[in-house]
Design a protein around this motif. Structure first.
Motif, mmCIF file in Angstrom:
data_model
loop_
_atom_site.group_PDB
_atom_site.id
_atom_site.type_symbol
_atom_site.label_atom_id
_atom_site.label_comp_id
_atom_site.label_asym_id
_atom_site.label_seq_id
_atom_site.Cartn_x
_atom_site.Cartn_y
_atom_site.Cartn_z
ATOM 1 N N LYS A 178 0.806 -1.221 0.000
ATOM 2 C CA LYS A 178 0.000 0.000 0.000
ATOM 3 C C LYS A 178 0.844 1.278 0.000
ATOM 4 O O LYS A 178 0.665 2.151 -0.839
ATOM 5 N N VAL A 179 1.763 1.385 0.940
ATOM 6 C CA VAL A 179 2.441 2.674 1.102
ATOM 7 C C VAL A 179 3.421 2.959 -0.039
ATOM 8 O O VAL A 179 3.716 4.122 -0.330
ATOM 9 N N THR A 180 3.913 1.925 -0.724
ATOM 10 C CA THR A 180 4.781 2.203 -1.866
ATOM 11 C C THR A 180 3.996 2.257 -3.175
ATOM 12 O O THR A 180 4.557 2.555 -4.222
ATOM 13 N N TYR A 195 2.763 0.011 -5.099
ATOM 14 C CA TYR A 195 3.046 -1.010 -6.120
ATOM 15 C C TYR A 195 2.243 -2.275 -5.819
ATOM 16 O O TYR A 195 1.944 -2.571 -4.663
ATOM 17 N N MET A 212 3.354 5.141 -7.735
ATOM 18 C CA MET A 212 2.545 6.283 -7.349
ATOM 19 C C MET A 212 2.197 7.203 -8.516
ATOM 20 O O MET A 212 3.061 7.588 -9.302
ATOM 21 N N ALA A 265 -2.274 4.574 -6.426
ATOM 22 C CA ALA A 265 -2.038 5.451 -5.281
ATOM 23 C C ALA A 265 -2.657 4.779 -4.059
ATOM 24 O O ALA A 265 -3.869 4.739 -3.918
ATOM 25 N N LEU A 266 -1.819 4.219 -3.235
ATOM 26 C CA LEU A 266 -2.226 3.516 -2.029
ATOM 27 C C LEU A 266 -3.220 2.384 -2.334
ATOM 28 O O LEU A 266 -4.354 2.374 -1.836
ATOM 29 N N ALA A 309 -6.501 5.761 -3.012
ATOM 30 C CA ALA A 309 -6.342 7.219 -2.989
ATOM 31 C C ALA A 309 -6.719 7.860 -4.319
ATOM 32 O O ALA A 309 -7.022 9.052 -4.375
#
Lengths: 332, 431
Positions: free
Chosen positions: A275-277, A279, A296, A304-305, A323
């Protein structure tokens, strides 16, 4: 086969023999499909699993995105997706409802509203469907799992806050419902009547321990759990016995995932949303990275997330691009 | 003849199937192969460092146990985590920020889906304990008196008591920027503030840059320790940067490029060879906000506010605090004059003050400082938060609903914040 064709071309067969040949072929195919149907096995997955190689390095092909319904409004912080009844169901978490789309991405309805009564949502999260076409939705804040019919009419509460604390991802396999309980850091397994059968994992950071698991996916005898707070995926068998951990390539001490969420398995590949990267990683059966999707951004092939993910029997990969407030669909 | 034709049809059909299959495989082959450099494992990780601290820099101290302390310290585990906020070549904002709205990124974890940290949306953490900071809401049905800091929805200029024109001035330089979580918090922990609060909120620390503090005794080159830590400036030892915003050190009026180091944590400059003459420093002292969190992330978590809250809130709510503080008896305000409630005093005695939170400000020798945080929560409040917060003491006789509609981020609903100290109660007409 080539010899038979040559014989047909050169000498010609009697019509009765050709008919017999064709009938036998039909019978053979029918028998194979009957067996596969009885054992509930997807022939494509069955063959791809048996082949001694994966699909190689070919990336899935981007098909389209779904941003919501013009009439009913867009998606707001979507969290998870499933494909059942030839329909795409997305938990439209920010709007506290579920939106339904056909296979082409056209809106065909929605259900649910904000609240804490039966069938209402505070934080609809995981979503899955059973072989009868019933839809199961977990609510992280109401701490329950609601069951709806295919059109979205509320049927029943399958499990409530006595059995669950913060339910997240859901997956049904072999009539067993797998639920990731984020607050209790374990995966709970229920039958489809709500009876708890098994718990997998416990809170912690060590091997076989989980920290805020957000998603669970089952393929054959393997239960893949996104161990989100520990930045890894742990694999157990369906009886809860630990198998291995994914995310650490070539014995690396650092995981390739940051806050992993949705998991899907298809064509010998394991897909994991980091999630945070932003990918989605595609891994082979040994956990080695094959390629990534996303990165991203807001373009078609960005993410995006990313959060929830589902792969249908035809190899379509549905990724909730939270996101970007959309669902993106790839073909594996 | 018939048989020959049938044989031919079968053969041609098979050939056609083979041709289509071959073309399909060929098409896949054209698009094959991973794109190099698109996955995070292609990047080298930031080295692990268990001893060095970065007092004003990018990283918090390394925490072996991120749960017990600050999870943002674990960046060395994965450099691509930076990419959720920063872009090297395609950023849309300063500091290589690639998001106009960073709040989504914060909420990737702080929305309740990672239970080893704070859920700021619902205002609690794993075991259901409510946070002191309140909530951003959005999880309950219908009107519930929610009021909140509108992260991701407005510019900083929307702050009541601030510069609504949105232009940089002597009281803030970021009025025109989008108001995000990162407006008040710095994810990297620069300045070592309580709750990673921003050491340069609304750019006010930069505005208040110390433009040349001179020491004539080079034996102990500690510049105003009360103003430490300093914010990192970009390379102070380069002549390519102007002096308008950056840290710089001069000896006898000559800018030094090498031969010294700065301890940003203490404001101490150390030379390789002690210079003779006067040493002058230009630096940006960070906004200092302090507090304690006991039993962090447990059901017994207790927060004690200490220093700097009025100044911090006042960086944006300028008229309400900071420079022109009110006493209720005179008009004050930079942008709009009004009579305003006093604050920044010690509430040493008086009625019960139940349900409110006072600061223990040792720097001002106040054990019960009345601050913004006394009556307000930082994130937001609504009926659900109040209802759960009622388990704390001081709620006797208070109903958790708000009659006015908006709860104005108050710790207690309606006039309970006033009554806790003023205790007017039933009118007394006997005087």
């Amino acid at each position: 086969m080539a010899g038979i064709i040559m014989e047909i071309v050169q000498k010609g067969w009697p019509i009765s023999r050709i008919k017999k040949f064709i009938y036998l072929g039909f019978l053979l195919v029918a028998a194979i499909f009957t067996v596969l149907y009885i054992v509930k096995t997807n022939p494509i997955n069955y063959v791809s699993d048996k082949l001694p190689f994966t699909l190689g390095n070919e990336k899935p092909r981007f098909l389209f995105s779904i941003y919501g319904s013009g009439m009913n409004g867009g998606l707001s912080k979507p969290m998870d997706v499933t494909f059942v009844n030839d329909r795409i169901y997305i938990t439209d978490t920010g709007n506290k409802r579920v939106q339904i789309f056909d296979r082409s991405g056209n809106s065909v309805g929605l259900f649910g509203k904000a609240g804490n009564k039966a069938g209402e949502f505070k934080f609809p999260y995981g979503i899955t469907g059973d072989s009868e076409g019933l839809i199961y939705v977990s609510d992280m804040r109401n701490a329950n799992i609601s069951v709806f019919d295919r059109a979205g009419s509320f049927v029943k509460i399958l499990a409530d806050n006595k059995q669950l604390n913060k339910p997240g991802g859901l997956y049904i396999s072999e009539n067993r419902l797998y639920v990731s309980d984020i607050a209790e850091s374990k995966v709970k397994v229920f039958d489809l009547n709500g009876k708890k059968l098994l718990e997998i994992g416990k809170a912690g950071r060590g091997k076989e321990e989980l920290n805020s698991p957000n998603s669970v996916s089952v393929e054959g005898n393997r239960v893949y759990i996104s161990d989100s707070g520990n930045d890894r995926v742990q694999v157990f068998d369906t009886e809860g016995k630990y198998i291995n951990t994914l995310g650490f390539e070539n014995n690396s001490k650092t995981s390739m995932f940051v806050n992993p969420r949705g998991i899907g398995v298809s064509g010998g590949r394991v897909f994991v949303a980091s999630k945070v990267t932003s990918y989605v990683f595609a891994l082979d059966q040994n956990g080695q990275k094959i390629f990534t999707l996303g990165g991203m951004g807001q373009e078609d092939e960005n993410l995006a997330l990313p959060n929830g993910m589902f792969i249908d029997e035809e190899g379509r990969i549905y990724i909730v691009d939270s996101a970007n407030q959309r669902l993106v669909v790839y073909q594996n | 003849m018939k048989l020959t034709r049938l044989s031919l049809i079968l053969t041609l059909s098979l050939a056609l199937v083979m041709a289509i299959s071959t073309a399909a495989f060929a098409a896949q082959a054209i698009d094959s192969g991973p794109v190099k450099g698109d996955g995070r494992s292609d990047y080298a990780a930031t080295p692990k460092n268990t001893t060095t601290t970065y007092p004003g820099g990018i990283y918090l101290e390394y925490d072996a146990n991120g749960v017990a302390k600050d999870i943002h310290s674990n960046y060395q585990r994965n450099t691509d985590a930076c990419a959720s906020c920063h872009a090297t070549h395609t950023a849309v904002g300063a500091s290589l920020l690639q998001w106009a709205n960073v709040t989504d990124t914060c909420n990737a974890c702080h929305d309740g889906t990672i239970t080893t940290t704070y859920d700021v949306v619902y205002g609690d953490f794993a075991n259901g304990t409510r946070t002191y900071g309140g909530l951003f809401g959005g999880t309950t049905e219908g009107p519930n008196s929610l009021s909140k800091h509108n992260v991701g929805e407005v510019n900083i200029a929307a702050a009541p008591g601030g510069n609504s024109a949105g232009k940089a001035d002597g009281f803030g330089s970021e009025w025109g920027k989008s108001f995000e979580c990162s407006s008040c918090h710095t994810p990297h922990g620069q300045g070592r503030n309580f709750r990673i609060l921003h050491p340069d909120v609304n750019g006010l620390a930069t505005i208040n840059r110390v433009k040349g503090e001179t020491l004539t005794s080079p034996d102990n080159l500690v510049f105003s320790s009360l103003k430490a830590p300093w914010l990192y400036g970009r390379p102070y030892n380069s002549s390519n940067f102007s002096d308008s915003t950056h840290t710089a050190v001069y000896v006898n009026g000559v800018k030094q490029l090498t031969g010294f180091s700065i301890d940003y944590k203490t404001g101490k400059v150390t030379f390789t060879s002690p210079p003779t003459g006067t040493v002058t420093a230009w630096y940006v002292p960070s906004f200092k906000v302090t507090g304690d969190v006991a039993n962090k992330l447990t059901a017994n978590e207790k927060v004690t506010y200490k220093e700097g809250f009025n100044e911090f809130c006042g960086a944006c709510h300028t008229d309400y605090a900071a420079l022109t503080r009110g006493d209720g008896k005179r008009l004050t305000g930079v942008y709009q004059e009004a009579y305003r409630h006093a604050f920044g005093f010690n509430y040493s005695s008086g009625p019960n003050k139940k349900g409110l939170v006072f600061s223990n400000n040792a720097a001002k020798s106040m054990t019960n400082e009345f601050t913004c945080m006394t009556c307000h929560v930082a994130h937001g409040a609504d009926q659900t938060w109040w209802t759960d917060w009622k388990t704390k003491s001081g709620w006797e006789g208070i109903v958790s609903g708000e009659n006015a509609g908006s709860s104005a981020l108050k710790r207690l609903p309606n006039m309970a914040t006033c009554e806790s100290c003023h205790e007017k109660g039933k009118g007394d007409y006997t005087y």
